[in-house]
Design an enzyme around this catalytic site. Structure first.
Site, mmCIF file in Angstrom:
data_model
loop_
_atom_site.group_PDB
_atom_site.id
_atom_site.type_symbol
_atom_site.label_atom_id
_atom_site.label_comp_id
_atom_site.label_asym_id
_atom_site.label_seq_id
_atom_site.Cartn_x
_atom_site.Cartn_y
_atom_site.Cartn_z
ATOM 1 N N HIS A 188 32.245 28.978 6.701
ATOM 2 C CA HIS A 188 31.042 29.892 6.954
ATOM 3 C C HIS A 188 30.161 29.408 6.222
ATOM 4 C CE1 HIS A 188 34.767 32.156 5.860
ATOM 5 N NE2 HIS A 188 34.565 32.803 7.245
ATOM 6 N N HIS A 243 33.991 30.733 -1.685
ATOM 7 C CA HIS A 243 33.864 32.001 -0.769
ATOM 8 C C HIS A 243 35.518 32.293 -0.504
ATOM 9 C CE1 HIS A 243 32.710 33.878 3.416
ATOM 10 N NE2 HIS A 243 32.419 34.743 2.509
#
Ligand code: SF4
Ligand code: FES
Lengths: 829, 184
Positions: free
Chosen positions: B134, B115
């Site tokens: 996250h 990510h």
């Protein structure tokens, strides 16, 4: 070896916003000819980044999923990279799993997205065959005209998107709404997966409260965030990650101090009302600590009882916002609300214990939630609570009362129109609702039933897939098959004949109970396979469009590539048919009807945008989407931060609105908000639903998830997504699965009185025993087949979440077990 | 509808066709527009990785540990293909896709989340890799597939082999975070 090409400094740049969820994250598009790549030195690439070394965490990177090679209509090939925009205040450089794969959804003739529709098609009785645009437009217009002339406008049914993002937006919504409402004048209209043309939040509208009231910054400022029936980590991702998480983990404390001065501030708290322990619950606990997150794991349909009991506690503790209520709400509605909804004649203990029993949660959690939402802070400051709700509530037991219960809770506590507050949908897709008023009344007509009863003679479906997503979907598909047959036969019998003869034959078929299905879409969907005429549309990135996100941020989504083949923007398809209808009515010496199709001579997307800007009036002249003074030029200048609607002109310059109702005015004639009283604290199940609930063993909760968007229309063509969920999954509790011999990766069948559907078992303790959760709207298993045709009589909104079914194991699928991960989807630490 | 139709794959590209009127391929081809191809033609196609035409420097071969030293539950950090690229070798409790060793349980992955590049952690009791930034999670037994989270690529899997009793890394499937090419 895998590598991504880098854009050269000369690459074309475009601004855009993700096509998927409501959050509307900003992205940057780079486009450059194949073979003209940039280099790794900062001066050699358009990003100005030194790719000779690895980027640090949280830096800028082009993941392989963010790149694609496209082919334009003239055959030239380009690299396209679509990366999250660091300068966009919405996402601050974050992508989500969906947005990170935007480039993979682009049309490419050498990739699975080559399945895009590129030419109009017409049925020859056996197959869909290509047809020139002029002929498709003429045939569609003539059939629509014949139906209006013989059966009246209500015999023309429509089901279209009215959303933003994707291929929607102000331009398409205006053209489509104007055509069907001002032109055709039909009341048999419907949107998305719904059977009617209705607001999902009529109760909020009646209260005078907007659907999207807050700014995303309010999530950084709130003391408490209440989330009812939503799963923001998965489905409002970057709103959650970039704005809610910093509040939970304390990163926004300095912003709070700066904004609120002497007012005491602390890290935020979060209350999540959801029958499942989702990734949102897990990540909120990881960010803020379990002691700052309250998860109310309720039973289906218990929301109203719960929210009204919380409100009752707040009232009894005198934590309600008396000043706000006196100044900003209609007094008699507050009194009625206390009497009926909050049952003030009954002891508080009985109201709370009844709600706790219905919801099957401890009473203490109800008191705690009330305290977190409304107990005053030290020094007597009012607590700022941001109140969010979405489909768990909207598609719940009783749409009108469900929404009323949360809006009323917000009004009771004065949580609207101030920083750190809001009463707001979280949203699903983006918005861009600009249309003339729907000609029907309330409750809106149920188009699904009108189709089944034979009242619709021509049904125009655009960007919707009722075969997968409507309620009682099997019956809808059966109607398409049955009523479609005579029209297919008429078209087969008149192939090659002049259009007049073809239309006459179609009209004969319609007289015998037939229904002509026109489908306007980007792929040959399950619904399009039943169509008589298919009209190919352009998608996101293939035409300029504008939309707003969940904080009403209006931006321009620029065109950066050609649509496939002869596909056209939806507004243009509609305009072409409208112009043809006008000519046909003029030829008929019927100027009255001809004038209903006047002014469709738009040349550009911006022409439509500006036309809508001058013509569109919502309920209160200052509608949520009003955008006075906004032009494409302005939006280009404002980039991915855009402007928040509604806008007003100050010295000729458009000024946006950060949050709604900050001026203390609400959307009612008095300008004061209204409480919407309900007859009882909890209405109970409607009889049709109660019967299904008694008869079948499992509750089939259903909805979206993190990875895949809506009906998978794009994602089934992208291996990363398709491989993750090759079939819709059904979450089942281990205690329920074991006695039925069901393991993760097994195929199971769900069945009830509406139909049958298959799913892939995913054993998980995210659901309570007796509860299950299934991905909705999937091509390989549509929950819609199980949804009963019960709707809230006040709003014609279905109880999509109210499905009960029996479940049995069909067989193991060794391939699924080998390749699909069945690790829990709610572990964050 | 027949029973068969009911349970078939509606609108699923690559699945048996359904509905009253499958599109005829020749009709699409007849009108000659680029890319107007039937569903049947799309069936089975897969996106090829974005390969560069020019030739690439080869991956290094790096010794990680003697096979005999990799005990049950082992978790060893190493760097591959260079010192800026942290990676982890795991011995999982059961066989994994592309696992090596006598029971196919040994795998290795880049530690950098696909990510935004934070280093992921391994949670042994759940056999899952978790990114603290996250919360993307990856399954090491399924080629680093994203269980849930915001990464839009699997975690790059390091190709392993055993040479003379030593586990070696000799390649990477997927692109390591922060790079335009794995070998800088
Ligand atoms: S959060 Fe929503 S808008 Fe943002 S990138 Fe993800 S899908 Fe797109
Ligand atoms: S960096 Fe790993 S989830 Fe964002």
């Amino acid at each position: 070896m895998t590598r991504v090409p880098l854009p050269p400094p000369t690459a074309e740049r475009r601004q855009t916003v993700c096509q998927f969820c409501i959050v509307g994250c900003g992205y940057r598009v780079y486009k450059w000819p194949v073979g003209k790549d940039g280099g790794p030195a900062p001066g050699e690439n358009a990003l100005g980044i030194d790719f000779r070394q690895a980027q640090p965490p949280l830096g800028t990177w082009i993941a392989p999923s963010m790149h694609n090679v496209i082919t334009e209509r003239d055959g030239r090939r380009y690299n396209v990279a679509i990366i999250p925009d660091d300068e966009c205040v919405v996402n601050r450089g974050l992508s989500s799993v969906r947005g990170g794969g935007l480039a993979q959804t682009l049309y490419a003739p050498d990739r699975p997205t080559k399945a895009r529709l590129g030419a109009p098609l017409v049925s020859d009785g056996q197959k869909l065959r290509a047809m020139p645009w002029d002929a498709a437009t003429d045939l569609s217009a003539r059939v629509v005209k014949a139906v209006i002339d013989r059966w009246g406008p209500d015999a023309v049914g429509m089901k279209f998107f009215d959303h933003g993002g994707g291929g929607g937006g102000f331009e398409n919504n205006w053209a489509i709404g104007r055509f069907f409402f001002s032109g055709v004048g039909t009341k048999n209209a419907s949107i998305h997966n719904r059977p009617a043309y209705n607001s999902e939040v009529h109760a909020a509208g009646d209260a005078g409260v907007g659907a999207l009231t807050n700014a995303y910054a309010d999530a950084e400022l709130a003391d408490t965030i209440l989330i009812v029936g939503a799963n923001p980590y998965e489905t409002q991702t970057n709103y959650y990650l970039a704005h809610m998480v910093p509040n939970l983990n304390g990163d926004s404390l300095s912003l709070k101090r700066q904004t609120f001065g002497a007012e005491p501030v602390d890290r935020g708290r979060m209350i999540i009302v959801d029958p499942r322990r989702t990734m949102s619950v897990a990540t909120a606990e990881a960010a803020g600590g379990a002691d700052r997150v309250l998860h109310l794991q309720i039973e289906p349909g218990a929301d109203i009882a719960l929210l009204n009991a919380i409100a009752r506690v707040i009232l009894d503790r005198r934590w309600h916002d008396i000043a706000f209520i006196e100044r900003h709400t209609e007094r008699q509605t507050f009194e009625a609300y206390q009497r009926s909804t909050l049952a003030i004649d009954r002891p508080i203990e009985s109201v709370v214990s009844e709600a706790a029993q219905i919801a099957k949660i401890p009473e203490a959690q109800i008191y705690q939630a009330a305290e977190w939402i409304a107990a005053p802070k030290t020094k007597g400051y009012r607590r700022r609570s941001l109140i969010h709700y979405e489909k768990g509530l909207i598609w719940g037991l009783k749409n009108y009362e469900n929404v009323a219960s949360i809006v009323d809770l917000g009004l009771l506590t004065g949580n609207v129109g101030r920083p750190g507050t809001g009463i707001s949908r979280l949203g699903g897709h983006q918005e861009g609702y600009v249309r003339p008023a729907y000609p029907g009344g309330r409750p809106a007509l149920n188009v699904d039933e009108a189709v089944r009863r034979g009242e619709i003679k021509v049904y125009w479906v655009g960007g919707c897939n009722p075969v997968l997503t409507t309620l009682r979907a099997e019956a809808m598909e059966a109607a398409f098959l049955e009523r479609g047959k005579p029209v297919h036969a008429a078209l087969a019998a008149t192939e090659g004949k002049p259009v007049g003869a073809r239309v006459a034959a179609v009209v004969e078929a319609l007289k015998q109970g037939g229904m002509m299905l026109l489908v306007q879409d980007i792929y040959l969907t399950a619904t399009a396979r039943h169509a008589h005429v298919v009209l190919p549309a352009a998608q996101w990135g293939e035409t300029d469009l504008t939309s707003i996100n969940g904080e009403r941020r209006l931006r321009l989504y620029e065109k950066f590539m050609d649509p496939p083949g002869e596909a056209l923007p939806d507004w243009r398809i509609i305009a072409n048919v409208a112009r043809r209808l006008r000519q046909l009515y003029l030829d008929d010496l019927n100027p009255k009807m001809a004038n209903r199709f006047l002014d469709y001579d738009w040349r550009t997307n911006e022409d439509v945008f500006i036309h809508a800007r001058y013509s569109f009036k919502g309920d209160n002249k200052d509608p949520m989407e009003g955008y006075a003074g906004v032009t494409y030029k302005l939006l280009r200048e404002l980039g991915n931060n855009g402007i928040q609607t509604p806008t007003r002109l100050v010295n000729g310059v458009p000024v946006g609105t950060v949050r709604l109702h900050e001026d203390g005015r609400f959307g009612t004639p008095s300008g004061k908000a209204r409480f919407i009283p309900a007859p009882l604290p909890w209405p109970g199940y409607a009889s049709k639903v109660a019967k299904q609930r008694e008869r079948y063993r499992f509750w089939v909760n259903n909805g979206r998830n993190n990875h895949v968007w809506q009906t998978l229309y794009h994602h089934q063509l992208v291996p990363f997504f398709q491989d993750r969920f090759p079939r819709p999954y059904l979450e089942m509790h281990p205690q329920d699965a074991a006695p039925l011999g069901i393991e993760s990766g097994d195929l199971v069948e769900l069945s009830n009185d509406m139909g049958k559907v298959e799913a892939m078992a995913y054993i998980s303790d995210s659901v309570k025993p007796g509860h299950t959760f299934m991905l909705f709207g999937q091509p390989r298993g549509a929950v819609g087949d199980l949804v009963s045709d019960h709707v809230d009589p006040a709003t014609t909104i279905p109880y999509y979440k109210g499905v009960w079914a029996d479940i049995r194991r069909l067989r193991a699928d060794p391939k699924l077990k080998e390749t699909v991960s069945f690790l829990p989807q709610n572990i964050a630490e | 509808m027949t029973e068969k139709e009911k349970s078939s794959n509606r609108g699923c590209v690559g699945c048996p066709s359904y509905g009253s009127f499958p599109v005829a391929r020749r009709d699409f081809l007849a009108i000659g527009g680029a890319g107007l191809v039937s569903l049947a033609a799309a069936r089975g196609s897969r996106i090829a990785p974005a390969e560069a035409a020019e030739s690439q420097p080869a991956f290094p071969v790096t010794d990680i540990a003697p096979l005999a030293d990799i005990a049950a539950g082992a978790e060893m950090n190493f760097y591959y293909p260079d010192a800026d690229s942290p990676a982890v070798l795991l011995r999982l409790p059961s066989a994994a896709q592309q696992g090596i060793g006598p029971d196919g349980t040994i795998v290795a992955f880049s530690l950098l989340c696909t990510h935004k590049g934070c280093p992921v952690n391994y949670r042994a009791d759940r056999t899952i890799l978790i990114c603290p930034c996250h919360w993307s999670t990856f399954d090491p037994s399924k080629k680093g597939s994203v269980v849930i989270g915001q990464a839009s690529e699997p975690l790059p899997q390091i190709r392993l082999r055993v040479m003379e009793g030593v586990v070696q890394a000799f390649g990477v499937d997927g692109l390591i975070y922060g790079r335009h090419t794995n070998i800088l």
